[in-house]
Design a protein around this motif. Structure first.
Motif, PDB file in Angstrom:
ATOM      1  N   VAL A  80       0.831  -1.202   0.000  1.00 52.18           N
ATOM      2  CA  VAL A  80       0.000   0.000   0.000  1.00 52.18           C
ATOM      3  C   VAL A  80       0.868   1.255   0.000  1.00 52.18           C
ATOM      4  O   VAL A  80       0.696   2.152  -0.823  1.00 52.18           O
ATOM      5  N   THR A  81       1.807   1.339   0.952  1.00 53.76           N
ATOM      6  CA  THR A  81       2.619   2.556   1.104  1.00 53.76           C
ATOM      7  C   THR A  81       3.959   2.484   0.389  1.00 53.76           C
ATOM      8  O   THR A  81       4.667   3.480   0.317  1.00 53.76           O
ATOM      9  N   GLN A  82       4.337   1.318  -0.098  1.00 55.04           N
ATOM     10  CA  GLN A  82       5.621   1.090  -0.775  1.00 55.04           C
ATOM     11  C   GLN A  82       6.818   1.300   0.155  1.00 55.04           C
ATOM     12  O   GLN A  82       7.926   1.529  -0.302  1.00 55.04           O
ATOM     13  N   LEU A  83       6.601   1.220   1.479  1.00 52.59           N
ATOM     14  CA  LEU A  83       7.687   1.346   2.447  1.00 52.59           C
ATOM     15  C   LEU A  83       8.267  -0.033   2.752  1.00 52.59           C
ATOM     16  O   LEU A  83       7.544  -1.022   2.822  1.00 52.59           O
ATOM     17  N   TYR A  84       9.582  -0.070   2.941  1.00 58.71           N
ATOM     18  CA  TYR A  84      10.237  -1.314   3.340  1.00 58.71           C
ATOM     19  C   TYR A  84      10.168  -1.434   4.859  1.00 58.71           C
ATOM     20  O   TYR A  84      10.284  -0.444   5.580  1.00 58.71           O
ATOM     21  N   SER A 101       2.923  10.953   6.937  1.00 61.53           N
ATOM     22  CA  SER A 101       4.137  10.362   7.512  1.00 61.53           C
ATOM     23  C   SER A 101       4.764   9.357   6.546  1.00 61.53           C
ATOM     24  O   SER A 101       5.982   9.318   6.387  1.00 61.53           O
ATOM     25  N   ALA A 102       3.929   8.561   5.927  1.00 60.17           N
ATOM     26  CA  ALA A 102       4.440   7.583   4.963  1.00 60.17           C
ATOM     27  C   ALA A 102       5.111   8.284   3.792  1.00 60.17           C
ATOM     28  O   ALA A 102       6.171   7.856   3.328  1.00 60.17           O
ATOM     29  N   GLU A 103       4.513   9.394   3.324  1.00 51.95           N
ATOM     30  CA  GLU A 103       5.130  10.153   2.230  1.00 51.95           C
ATOM     31  C   GLU A 103       6.444  10.781   2.666  1.00 51.95           C
ATOM     32  O   GLU A 103       7.384  10.879   1.880  1.00 51.95           O
ATOM     33  N   THR A 104       6.529  11.196   3.931  1.00 53.09           N
ATOM     34  CA  THR A 104       7.787  11.744   4.449  1.00 53.09           C
ATOM     35  C   THR A 104       8.880  10.682   4.430  1.00 53.09           C
ATOM     36  O   THR A 104      10.014  10.957   4.034  1.00 53.09           O
ATOM     37  N   TYR A 105       8.559   9.451   4.854  1.00 51.79           N
ATOM     38  CA  TYR A 105       9.536   8.362   4.798  1.00 51.79           C
ATOM     39  C   TYR A 105       9.977   8.093   3.361  1.00 51.79           C
ATOM     40  O   TYR A 105      11.154   7.851   3.095  1.00 51.79           O
ATOM     41  N   LEU A 115       1.320   8.799  -2.746  1.00 56.01           N
ATOM     42  CA  LEU A 115       0.426   7.718  -2.331  1.00 56.01           C
ATOM     43  C   LEU A 115      -1.003   8.010  -2.730  1.00 56.01           C
ATOM     44  O   LEU A 115      -1.461   9.143  -2.667  1.00 56.01           O
ATOM     45  N   ILE A 116      -1.696   6.975  -3.128  1.00 54.98           N
ATOM     46  CA  ILE A 116      -3.110   7.085  -3.495  1.00 54.98           C
ATOM     47  C   ILE A 116      -3.937   6.801  -2.248  1.00 54.98           C
ATOM     48  O   ILE A 116      -3.657   5.857  -1.505  1.00 54.98           O
TER      49      ILE A 116
END
Length: 117
Positions: A80-84, A101-105, A115-116
């Motif tokens: 969903v967020t593409q974060l590892y 926050s996810a976009e900041t990472y 992010l959508i």
């Protein structure tokens, strides 16, 4: 004085192990000296390419991925967020954190993907 649980051959075995370690250490030191001599010979030659030079070919190993939150080596990627992430605790944190926050990472990592909702 002799005890039943002690091995009477231990002192001889101890000396044998010590001499074996010393001989292995000497072999290692000899190899190390030869490598240093070879490296110094290559450094004089302009045709030598090391791993640190700009002319080095790309690595054949895949790039390592690191957790965006903790910095540990990541085995997983959130779809969903593409974060590892590295474990389930971090996964729960990523899923419960706000989208900003996810976009900041992602920005810290250098990913410009939005992010959508």
């Amino acid at each position: 004085m002799s005890y039943q649980f002690k091995n009477s051959q231990w002192q001889a075995r101890k000396k044998e192990l010590k001499s074996r370690r010393q001989s292995q250490s000497r072999k290692f030191n000899n190899i190390k000296a030869q490598v240093q001599i070879n490296n110094s010979a290559f450094n004089c030659n302009n045709n030598y390419i090391s791993d640190l030079s700009i002319e080095a070919p790309p690595s054949l190993k895949p790039a390592k991925r690191y957790c965006d939150v903790t910095g540990f080596e990541a085995k997983y990627k959130d779809p969903v967020t593409q974060l590892y992430y590295c474990d389930s605790i971090v996964f729960n944190y990523i899923r419960n954190c706000p989208k900003a926050s996810a976009e900041t990472y992602l920005n810290i990592r250098g990913c410009t993907q939005k992010l959508i909702s």
